[in-house]
Scaffold this active site. Sequence first.
Site, PDB file in Angstrom:
ATOM      1  N   ALA A  92       0.841  -1.199   0.000  1.00 41.93           N
ATOM      2  CA  ALA A  92       0.000   0.000   0.000  1.00 41.93           C
ATOM      3  C   ALA A  92       0.872   1.243   0.000  1.00 41.93           C
ATOM      4  O   ALA A  92       2.036   1.211   0.406  1.00 41.93           O
ATOM      5  CB  ALA A  92      -0.933  -0.003   1.213  1.00 41.93           C
ATOM      6  N   ASP A  93       0.279   2.323  -0.455  1.00 38.14           N
ATOM      7  CA  ASP A  93       0.974   3.604  -0.435  1.00 38.14           C
ATOM      8  C   ASP A  93      -0.071   4.710  -0.300  1.00 38.14           C
ATOM      9  O   ASP A  93      -1.150   4.620  -0.890  1.00 38.14           O
ATOM     10  CB  ASP A  93       1.794   3.808  -1.708  1.00 38.14           C
ATOM     11  CG  ASP A  93       2.834   4.911  -1.548  1.00 38.14           C
ATOM     12  OD1 ASP A  93       3.775   4.712  -0.760  1.00 38.14           O
ATOM     13  OD2 ASP A  93       2.689   5.965  -2.191  1.00 38.14           O
ATOM     14  N   THR A  94       0.247   5.725   0.488  1.00 38.84           N
ATOM     15  CA  THR A  94      -0.673   6.829   0.734  1.00 38.84           C
ATOM     16  C   THR A  94      -0.047   8.134   0.275  1.00 38.84           C
ATOM     17  O   THR A  94       1.116   8.406   0.562  1.00 38.84           O
ATOM     18  CB  THR A  94      -1.037   6.922   2.228  1.00 38.84           C
ATOM     19  OG1 THR A  94      -1.681   5.709   2.625  1.00 38.84           O
ATOM     20  CG2 THR A  94      -1.973   8.092   2.498  1.00 38.84           C
TER      21      THR A  94
END
Length: 205
Positions: free
Chosen positions: A84-86
Amino acid sequence: MHQENKIYLASKSPRRRELLHQVGIEFDLLLLRDAAPRGPDVTEIVLPGELPYDYVSRVTQEKAAMAWKVMQMRKLLPRPILAADTTVVLDQQILGKPANRDEAIQMLTQLAGKTHQVLTSLAVQHAHGLEAITQTSEVSFAPLTDAQIHAYCLTTEPYDKAGGYGIQGVAARFISHIDGSYSGIMGLPLFETCKVLRQSGIFIP
């Protein structure tokens, strides 16, 4: 949960670990390299002209694919891998993690009194392919005084988070409204995560 329902988490984020524990998803960490001597396994450099949505989706899918290769190289038990990446976006500008106090102050000053977007992309690499989704939330900050911003930037909270703040921490007192996924703003939208894991063959009641 049965052993075959365990996944690998390719993320160093303690918040993502907490969120997976919250919904009862069992995992082991499978961390990618992000330092010398050979450099990071996946760079997080924005490509020229790349839009924020395309950026966060690409980086996340690259992390999942690279983690799958690492799993195979290490001859680990095959399991689905979650990455995941935000990304925090204000007026189509990506706000990353502040490198120092001056950058954190600058980011909070930009965010104060405005509404910005938080894009969290997640990808699950498994034996039969890749499942991916990007969730978008909107976060509105109240107007902030210089004193509030400076006091916040004296804490440790801004420095390992995109946009220089954590909604689950002290910064909650600055946020007047959110529209979207609270867990997504933290770093892992749980509804979407469970949906993608089910599509990847993980049993989640």
